[in-house]
Design an enzyme around this catalytic site. Structure first.
Site, short mmCIF file in Angstrom:
data_model
loop_
_atom_site.label_atom_id
_atom_site.label_comp_id
_atom_site.label_asym_id
_atom_site.label_seq_id
_atom_site.Cartn_x
_atom_site.Cartn_y
_atom_site.Cartn_z
N GLY A 46 29.14 33.58 -26.90
CA GLY A 46 28.37 33.71 -28.13
C GLY A 46 27.50 32.49 -28.35
O GLY A 46 27.81 31.40 -27.85
N GLN A 51 22.38 26.58 -32.95
CA GLN A 51 22.78 25.84 -31.75
C GLN A 51 21.61 25.58 -30.80
O GLN A 51 21.74 24.81 -29.85
CB GLN A 51 23.88 26.60 -31.00
CG GLN A 51 25.17 26.69 -31.78
CD GLN A 51 26.24 27.41 -30.96
OE1 GLN A 51 26.30 28.62 -30.99
NE2 GLN A 51 27.05 26.66 -30.23
N CYS A 94 33.41 25.74 -28.07
CA CYS A 94 32.07 25.89 -28.65
C CYS A 94 31.08 25.15 -27.77
O CYS A 94 31.34 24.00 -27.40
CB CYS A 94 32.07 25.31 -30.07
SG CYS A 94 30.48 25.45 -30.88
N LEU A 95 29.96 25.80 -27.44
CA LEU A 95 28.98 25.17 -26.56
C LEU A 95 28.38 23.91 -27.19
O LEU A 95 27.86 23.06 -26.49
CB LEU A 95 27.87 26.17 -26.22
CG LEU A 95 28.32 27.39 -25.39
CD1 LEU A 95 27.18 28.38 -25.23
CD2 LEU A 95 28.87 26.96 -24.04
N HIS A 136 33.40 33.38 -35.31
CA HIS A 136 32.99 32.04 -34.87
C HIS A 136 31.48 31.85 -35.03
O HIS A 136 31.03 30.84 -35.56
CB HIS A 136 33.42 31.85 -33.40
CG HIS A 136 32.99 30.58 -32.76
ND1 HIS A 136 33.89 29.68 -32.21
CD2 HIS A 136 31.77 30.04 -32.54
CE1 HIS A 136 33.22 28.65 -31.70
NE2 HIS A 136 31.93 28.85 -31.87
N GLU A 137 30.71 32.86 -34.61
CA GLU A 137 29.24 32.75 -34.67
C GLU A 137 28.72 32.81 -36.10
O GLU A 137 27.78 32.10 -36.46
CB GLU A 137 28.58 33.81 -33.79
CG GLU A 137 28.91 33.73 -32.30
CD GLU A 137 28.78 32.34 -31.71
OE1 GLU A 137 27.91 31.56 -32.14
OE2 GLU A 137 29.58 32.02 -30.81
N HIS A 140 28.93 29.57 -37.69
CA HIS A 140 27.81 28.68 -37.34
C HIS A 140 26.65 28.82 -38.32
O HIS A 140 25.99 27.85 -38.65
CB HIS A 140 27.29 29.01 -35.93
CG HIS A 140 27.97 28.25 -34.83
ND1 HIS A 140 27.92 26.87 -34.71
CD2 HIS A 140 28.70 28.68 -33.77
CE1 HIS A 140 28.61 26.51 -33.64
NE2 HIS A 140 29.09 27.58 -33.05
NI NI Z 1 30.25 27.69 -31.32
#
Ligand code: NI
Length: 172
Positions: A46, A51, A94-95, A136-137, A140
């Site tokens: 995701g 991000q 998380c990226l 999770h997204e 963000h």
């Molecule tokens: Ni993340």
């Protein structure tokens, strides 16, 4: 398609509440496609627009298993309508926070409403990994990160570590 640079902690854009997308046009579709390419390249399951430095309510996902065909999803202005009663614990990464994993308990099913890539209103019932990833997204988009589920002490240690990494002369 372009692989976009992924913004990491402690960049303030990750903490901003993203604003709704007003128009689903070619530019937005291109951004969604670039985000999908960036997510697959990372690789991740995701990615939210903040991000890649864009504070808009847009996320892309693909929670298909390694052996399965790709299932790319574009959620524009996602809104979680319902969370199920059952919970599930998953170790999330998380990226934007490389090498950090946090065990998080979240509802294991949900219903989300969103606009798709064509600007059409859709509703999706999700469970398991996809339900976790959607939460999770969407977090963000509200400036919420996985480290917020940790104690303040643990969170501060991680933030300090990332702050150090971006100090000039310490880039290796
Ligand atoms: Ni993340």
């Amino acid at each position: 398609m372009t692989i976009l640079p992924i913004i990491t902690l402690p960049d303030p854009v990750l903490r901003k509440k993203a604003i709704p997308v007003e128009q689903v046009d070619e530019a937005l579709r291109r951004l969604a496609d670039d985000m999908l390419a960036t997510m697959y390249d990372a690789p991740g399951i995701g990615l939210a627009a903040p991000q890649v430095g864009i504070s808009r309510r847009l996320v892309v996902l693909d929670a298909a298993g390694d052996e399965e065909a790709k299932q790319p999803l574009v959620l524009i202005n996602p809104e979680i309508l319902k969370l199920g009663p059952e919970k599930r614990v998953y170790e999330e990464g998380c990226l934007s926070i490389p090498d950090v994993k946090v065990e998080i308990e979240r509802p294991s099913t949900l219903t989300v409403r969103f606009l798709d890539r064509d600007g059409k209103r859709q509703e999706l019932a999700a469970e398991g990994l996809l339900a976790t990833a959607i939460q999770h997204e969407v977090d963000h988009l509200d400036g919420r990160l996985i480290i917020d589920f940790l104690s303040r002490l643990k969170r501060d240690i991680i933030v300090r570590r990332f702050r150090k990494q971006i100090k000039p002369g310490n880039s290796d």
